[in-house]
Design a protein around this motif. Structure first.
Motif, PDB file in Angstrom:
ATOM      1  N   GLY A 184       0.675  -1.218  -0.017  1.00 57.10           N
ATOM      2  CA  GLY A 184       0.151   0.070   0.021  1.00 57.10           C
ATOM      3  C   GLY A 184       0.959   1.179   0.017  1.00 57.10           C
ATOM      4  O   GLY A 184       1.949   1.248   0.340  1.00 57.10           O
ATOM      5  N   VAL A 185       0.270   2.262  -0.278  1.00 56.67           N
ATOM      6  CA  VAL A 185       0.799   3.651  -0.288  1.00 56.67           C
ATOM      7  C   VAL A 185       0.022   4.726   0.648  1.00 56.67           C
ATOM      8  O   VAL A 185      -1.062   4.361   1.014  1.00 56.67           O
ATOM      9  N   GLN A 186       0.957   5.546   1.477  1.00 55.93           N
ATOM     10  CA  GLN A 186       0.214   6.591   2.090  1.00 55.93           C
ATOM     11  C   GLN A 186       0.753   7.754   2.048  1.00 55.93           C
ATOM     12  O   GLN A 186       1.225   8.570   2.762  1.00 55.93           O
ATOM     13  N   PRO A 187       0.388   8.623   0.777  1.00 57.13           N
ATOM     14  CA  PRO A 187       0.767  10.101   0.421  1.00 57.13           C
ATOM     15  C   PRO A 187       0.131  10.845   1.378  1.00 57.13           C
ATOM     16  O   PRO A 187      -1.134  10.616   1.734  1.00 57.13           O
ATOM     17  N   THR A 188       0.385  12.197   1.485  1.00 56.95           N
ATOM     18  CA  THR A 188      -0.396  13.275   2.044  1.00 56.95           C
ATOM     19  C   THR A 188      -0.667  14.254   1.049  1.00 56.95           C
ATOM     20  O   THR A 188       0.131  14.611   0.181  1.00 56.95           O
TER      21      THR A 188
ATOM     22  N   VAL B 225      -4.026   5.938  -5.337  1.00 57.84           N
ATOM     23  CA  VAL B 225      -3.853   5.380  -4.074  1.00 57.84           C
ATOM     24  C   VAL B 225      -4.890   4.240  -4.106  1.00 57.84           C
ATOM     25  O   VAL B 225      -4.597   3.284  -3.494  1.00 57.84           O
ATOM     26  N   VAL B 226      -6.065   4.366  -4.503  1.00 59.81           N
ATOM     27  CA  VAL B 226      -7.061   3.185  -4.539  1.00 59.81           C
ATOM     28  C   VAL B 226      -6.571   2.047  -5.449  1.00 59.81           C
ATOM     29  O   VAL B 226      -6.869   1.026  -5.030  1.00 59.81           O
ATOM     30  N   ASP B 227      -5.965   2.386  -6.601  1.00 57.18           N
ATOM     31  CA  ASP B 227      -5.645   1.182  -7.221  1.00 57.18           C
ATOM     32  C   ASP B 227      -4.554   0.389  -6.588  1.00 57.18           C
ATOM     33  O   ASP B 227      -4.434  -0.790  -6.658  1.00 57.18           O
ATOM     34  N   THR B 228      -3.543   0.962  -5.740  1.00 55.06           N
ATOM     35  CA  THR B 228      -2.604   0.407  -4.976  1.00 55.06           C
ATOM     36  C   THR B 228      -3.058  -0.423  -3.810  1.00 55.06           C
ATOM     37  O   THR B 228      -2.911  -1.450  -3.603  1.00 55.06           O
ATOM     38  N   ASN B 229      -4.121   0.371  -3.208  1.00 60.20           N
ATOM     39  CA  ASN B 229      -4.378  -0.228  -1.775  1.00 60.20           C
ATOM     40  C   ASN B 229      -5.883  -0.938  -1.796  1.00 60.20           C
ATOM     41  O   ASN B 229      -5.949  -1.808  -0.770  1.00 60.20           O
ATOM     42  N   LEU B 230      -6.528  -0.711  -2.723  1.00 60.14           N
ATOM     43  CA  LEU B 230      -7.801  -1.527  -3.047  1.00 60.14           C
ATOM     44  C   LEU B 230      -8.186  -2.452  -3.947  1.00 60.14           C
ATOM     45  O   LEU B 230      -8.418  -3.620  -3.962  1.00 60.14           O
ATOM     46  N   THR B 231      -7.869  -2.032  -5.231  1.00 62.87           N
ATOM     47  CA  THR B 231      -7.965  -2.653  -6.328  1.00 62.87           C
ATOM     48  C   THR B 231      -6.951  -3.937  -6.324  1.00 62.87           C
ATOM     49  O   THR B 231      -7.538  -4.911  -6.750  1.00 62.87           O
ATOM     50  N   SER B 232      -5.801  -3.608  -5.926  1.00 68.40           N
ATOM     51  CA  SER B 232      -4.849  -4.805  -5.513  1.00 68.40           C
ATOM     52  C   SER B 232      -5.236  -5.762  -4.832  1.00 68.40           C
ATOM     53  O   SER B 232      -5.372  -7.138  -4.914  1.00 68.40           O
TER      54      SER B 232
ATOM     55  N   ALA C 199      -7.511  11.752   2.597  1.00 68.03           N
ATOM     56  CA  ALA C 199      -8.723  11.425   2.195  1.00 68.03           C
ATOM     57  C   ALA C 199      -8.670  10.290   1.257  1.00 68.03           C
ATOM     58  O   ALA C 199      -9.593   9.467   1.428  1.00 68.03           O
ATOM     59  N   HIS C 200      -7.823  10.202   0.372  1.00 67.62           N
ATOM     60  CA  HIS C 200      -7.953   9.128  -0.496  1.00 67.62           C
ATOM     61  C   HIS C 200      -7.453   7.769   0.079  1.00 67.62           C
ATOM     62  O   HIS C 200      -7.796   6.775  -0.016  1.00 67.62           O
TER      63      HIS C 200
END
Length: 259
Positions: free
Chosen positions: A99-103, A117-124, A161-162
């Motif tokens: 996962g990734v956690q950018p601000t 963010v969503v593709d890395t953290n959720l779609t994967s 938020a993301h």
């Protein structure tokens, strides 16, 4: 080194994002608890992942490093396929940790920023879980899937938020997957960590670390092995009647009153 308790004896696990930090802690705890093999996934940090794999072998388990960009659905499915082939057709545990956690401020955030963010953290998580479940149904007689979520799934931080939205969705995905895969002997849960220590964190964010320690009833930051312990438990026979659950590992921070 003999396993600590042998809770995961004979299991073959795939840990995504295992080249460092939390993923490394999970991979090593699986090996310590008797897993037969651990697949150490990385996106680009092959050297660091190789060091983790070497340590896994020192602990008595087989290990292999597999590289894949998990923002690509086909790459997710290819990773699971390679992992199962390496494990002689079996895969008993998947830990979706990558996962990734950018601000970034929500105002001005683009759809591309959101998707990255969503593709890395959720779609994967969706793609890897779907592929792993197929293997577990056909060759392993069931298994476990554990997603690494976050306490930000229910208590978002500013500029996240993301990230927070993706982690909230990860929790709900696990519950949905638990409903649909339970009949096949597949349990799906999440682990939601709080602030986990890493090299340089206190120097980079001294005020945040101080505030966390003051807020945590246990008085400390988390360690990668704390998350690893939770993942070991959920993948073991001790959790055989637990699925669709979010296990919070935060030193008690979310138990504090907010008023």
């Amino acid at each position: 080194m003999p396993p600590v308790s042998g809770l995961l004896e004979g299991q073959f696990a795939l840990v995504t994002g295992a080249s460092g930090g939390i993923g490394r802690g999970i991979a090593l705890r699986f090996a310590e608890e008797g897993a037969a093999g651990v697949v150490v996934h990385c996106r680009a940090a092959v050297e660091a992942a190789s060091q983790v794999a070497s340590h896994v072998r020192e602990l008595g388990a087989r290990a292999v490093v597999l590289q894949a960009d998990l923002t690509d659905e086909d790459a997710c499915r290819g990773l699971v396929r390679e992992a199962a082939e390496w494990a002689d057709g079996r895969l008993t545990a998947l830990v979706n940790n990558a996962g990734v956690q950018p601000t970034q401020p929500l105002a001005g955030m683009t759809a591309a920023d959101w998707r990255s963010v969503v593709d890395t953290n959720l779609t994967s998580v969706f793609a890897c879980t779907q592929a792993a479940a197929e293997v577990m149904r056909e060759h392993s007689g069931g298994g476990t899937v554990t997603h690494i979520a976050s306490i930000e799934a229910s208590a978002p931080a500013t500029l996240h938020a993301h990230y927070s939205a993706s982690k909230a969705a990860v929790v709900m995905h696990a519950r949905s997957a638990a409903l649909e895969y339970g009949r096949y002997g597949i349990r799906v849960n999440t682990v939601s960590p709080g602030l986990i220590d890493r090299e340089g964190l206190e120097e980079a964010w001294p005020d945040g670390v101080r505030r966390w320690r003051e807020a945590a009833p246990t008085g400390r930051l988390g360690r990668p092995e704390d998350v690893g312990d939770a993942c070991v438990f959920l993948a073991s026979r001790l959790a055989s009647w637990i699925t669709g659950h979010d296990l919070v590992v935060d030193g008690g921070v979310t138990a504090r009153p907010t008023w």
